[in-house]
Design a protein around this motif. Structure first.
Motif, mmCIF file in Angstrom:
data_model
loop_
_atom_site.group_PDB
_atom_site.id
_atom_site.type_symbol
_atom_site.label_atom_id
_atom_site.label_comp_id
_atom_site.label_asym_id
_atom_site.label_seq_id
_atom_site.Cartn_x
_atom_site.Cartn_y
_atom_site.Cartn_z
ATOM 1 N N ALA A 47 0.833 -1.207 0.000
ATOM 2 C CA ALA A 47 0.000 0.000 0.000
ATOM 3 C C ALA A 47 0.866 1.255 0.000
ATOM 4 C CB ALA A 47 -0.917 -0.012 1.217
ATOM 5 N N GLU A 48 1.953 1.255 0.775
ATOM 6 C CA GLU A 48 2.835 2.420 0.833
ATOM 7 C C GLU A 48 3.575 2.614 -0.487
ATOM 8 O OE1 GLU A 48 5.067 5.727 2.339
ATOM 9 O OE2 GLU A 48 3.072 4.866 2.581
ATOM 10 N N LEU A 49 4.047 1.534 -1.082
ATOM 11 C CA LEU A 49 4.731 1.634 -2.373
ATOM 12 C C LEU A 49 3.780 2.151 -3.445
ATOM 13 C CD1 LEU A 49 6.708 -1.734 -2.283
ATOM 14 C CD2 LEU A 49 7.667 0.572 -1.997
ATOM 15 N N THR A 50 2.554 1.674 -3.425
ATOM 16 C CA THR A 50 1.551 2.132 -4.391
ATOM 17 C C THR A 50 1.268 3.616 -4.210
ATOM 18 O OG1 THR A 50 0.543 -0.069 -4.415
ATOM 19 C CG2 THR A 50 -0.796 1.756 -5.239
ATOM 20 N N SER A 75 9.731 19.411 -6.346
ATOM 21 C CA SER A 75 10.940 18.677 -5.970
ATOM 22 C C SER A 75 11.001 18.454 -4.463
ATOM 23 C CB SER A 75 12.185 19.436 -6.424
ATOM 24 O OG SER A 75 12.221 19.565 -7.831
ATOM 25 N N GLY A 76 10.501 19.424 -3.722
ATOM 26 C CA GLY A 76 10.518 19.307 -2.276
ATOM 27 C C GLY A 76 9.620 18.207 -1.746
ATOM 28 N N ARG A 77 8.671 17.776 -2.567
ATOM 29 C CA ARG A 77 7.751 16.714 -2.148
ATOM 30 C C ARG A 77 8.206 15.334 -2.625
ATOM 31 N NH1 ARG A 77 3.736 20.719 -3.531
ATOM 32 N NH2 ARG A 77 3.346 19.741 -5.538
ATOM 33 N N LEU A 78 9.304 15.288 -3.350
ATOM 34 C CA LEU A 78 9.788 14.007 -3.861
ATOM 35 C C LEU A 78 10.274 13.115 -2.731
ATOM 36 C CD1 LEU A 78 11.857 15.151 -6.971
ATOM 37 C CD2 LEU A 78 9.588 14.109 -6.971
ATOM 38 N N ARG A 79 9.939 11.834 -2.819
ATOM 39 C CA ARG A 79 10.463 10.841 -1.883
ATOM 40 C C ARG A 79 11.349 9.908 -2.694
ATOM 41 N NH1 ARG A 79 7.370 9.677 2.505
ATOM 42 N NH2 ARG A 79 9.114 8.325 3.046
ATOM 43 N N THR A 80 12.551 10.377 -2.993
ATOM 44 C CA THR A 80 13.447 9.651 -3.885
ATOM 45 C C THR A 80 14.813 9.468 -3.240
ATOM 46 O OG1 THR A 80 14.055 11.752 -4.927
ATOM 47 C CG2 THR A 80 12.323 10.468 -5.993
ATOM 48 N N THR A 127 15.143 -3.568 -0.595
ATOM 49 C CA THR A 127 14.735 -3.076 -1.911
ATOM 50 C C THR A 127 13.389 -3.675 -2.302
ATOM 51 O OG1 THR A 127 15.874 -4.842 -3.105
ATOM 52 C CG2 THR A 127 17.140 -2.847 -2.634
ATOM 53 N N ALA A 128 12.694 -2.977 -3.157
ATOM 54 C CA ALA A 128 11.378 -3.435 -3.604
ATOM 55 C C ALA A 128 11.195 -3.094 -5.076
ATOM 56 C CB ALA A 128 10.275 -2.774 -2.780
ATOM 57 N N THR A 129 10.438 -3.934 -5.772
ATOM 58 C CA THR A 129 10.108 -3.702 -7.182
ATOM 59 C C THR A 129 8.590 -3.721 -7.331
ATOM 60 O OG1 THR A 129 12.145 -4.771 -7.930
ATOM 61 C CG2 THR A 129 10.369 -4.537 -9.551
ATOM 62 N N LEU A 130 8.074 -2.685 -7.944
ATOM 63 C CA LEU A 130 6.629 -2.554 -8.156
ATOM 64 C C LEU A 130 6.376 -2.470 -9.656
ATOM 65 C CD1 LEU A 130 4.187 -2.184 -6.143
ATOM 66 C CD2 LEU A 130 4.284 0.250 -6.726
ATOM 67 N N ARG A 131 5.547 -3.380 -10.160
ATOM 68 C CA ARG A 131 5.144 -3.333 -11.572
ATOM 69 C C ARG A 131 3.702 -2.872 -11.618
ATOM 70 N NH1 ARG A 131 8.631 -7.477 -10.859
ATOM 71 N NH2 ARG A 131 10.487 -7.463 -12.233
ATOM 72 N N LEU A 132 3.442 -1.916 -12.498
ATOM 73 C CA LEU A 132 2.117 -1.301 -12.507
ATOM 74 C C LEU A 132 1.791 -0.740 -13.877
ATOM 75 C CD1 LEU A 132 2.623 2.051 -12.495
ATOM 76 C CD2 LEU A 132 3.429 1.515 -10.205
ATOM 77 N N THR A 133 0.531 -0.347 -14.041
ATOM 78 C CA THR A 133 0.117 0.404 -15.222
ATOM 79 C C THR A 133 -0.338 1.776 -14.758
ATOM 80 O OG1 THR A 133 -0.573 -1.591 -16.400
ATOM 81 C CG2 THR A 133 -1.435 0.506 -17.202
ATOM 82 N N TRP A 173 10.349 4.010 2.619
ATOM 83 C CA TRP A 173 10.634 3.676 1.231
ATOM 84 C C TRP A 173 10.898 4.936 0.416
ATOM 85 C CZ3 TRP A 173 12.009 -0.962 0.090
ATOM 86 C CH2 TRP A 173 11.447 -2.071 0.732
ATOM 87 N N LEU A 174 11.886 4.842 -0.477
ATOM 88 C CA LEU A 174 12.230 5.939 -1.378
ATOM 89 C C LEU A 174 12.290 5.401 -2.805
ATOM 90 C CD1 LEU A 174 15.213 7.469 0.652
ATOM 91 C CD2 LEU A 174 12.840 8.291 0.620
#
Length: 201
Positions: A47-50, A75-80, A127-133, A173-174
């Motif tokens: 849910a958090e990654l989504t 840019s200030g709102r980026l979680r990267t 680490t996490a991988t999310l596949r989505l459309t 998560w980033l």
């Protein structure tokens, strides 16, 4: 079976195309089958990654609209991750230029709506991988009468993509990378280079 490639639809409001509209304006299903996850991918993590994925894609889409924030604010709102921050900021700035260019030729957008449909979530260690459309709608600056007369109300696109994430020092998560999948053909307005976006960079 391969995932569907990029798709762009110009949705209209003409009364003569009610049957087509019934298909175009169906919302993204909210009761679809849950995404495939690894045993370590908890419901909370997925849910958090989504949420992070949708927020990032919404920020990108907003940059081509008249409702865009400044690049600094976005840019200030980026979680990267640090490695992703420079690329993300550069693309936000490029999308602003694209939006302004479109406004200059009277093809501006007033607002954007982004929904994501997750197909899988995999977590290995930190680490996490999310596949989505990515389902995005960009709404044109039109009057209700123009829509009634048949002018397209929005530009709609669907684009498969893979996002990777890393846990920060605080455990949050980033976003670490964002890759467009099956990038053949024209890409949506929300990509930096419609003619030849390099998904690997």
């Amino acid at each position: 079976m391969a995932s569907p490639g990029p798709a762009r639809i110009f949705a209209t409001g003409a009364t003569a195309t009610v049957a087509v509209l019934a298909l175009i304006y169906l919302p993204v299903p909210t009761e679809t089958s849950p995404p495939r996850t690894t045993p370590s991918a908890s419901t909370a993590d997925t849910a958090e990654l989504t949420r992070l994925a949708r927020s990032y894609l919404q920020q990108r889409a907003d940059m081509v609209t008249a409702a865009r924030p400044t690049v600094e604010a976005a840019s200030g709102r980026l979680r990267t991750t640090p490695g992703m921050t420079a690329r993300a900021r550069s693309e936000l700035a490029a999308l602003v230029k694209k939006g302004l260019r479109y406004e200059g030729i009277a093809i501006g957008y007033t607002r954007a709506r982004v929904d994501v449909e997750v197909t899988s979530a995999d977590i290995t260690g930190r680490t996490a991988t999310l596949r989505l459309t990515d389902h995005t709608r960009l709404y044109f600056a039109l009057t209700p009468q123009q829509v009634e007369d048949g002018s397209p109300e929005c530009e709609e696109s669907s684009l498969p993509r893979t996002m990777t994430f890393a846990r920060g020092a605080d455990g949050a998560w980033l976003l670490a990378s964002d890759r467009v999948d099956e990038a053949g053909g024209p890409l949506p307005t929300t990509e930096v280079d419609e003619a030849g976006f390099d998904a690997a960079t």
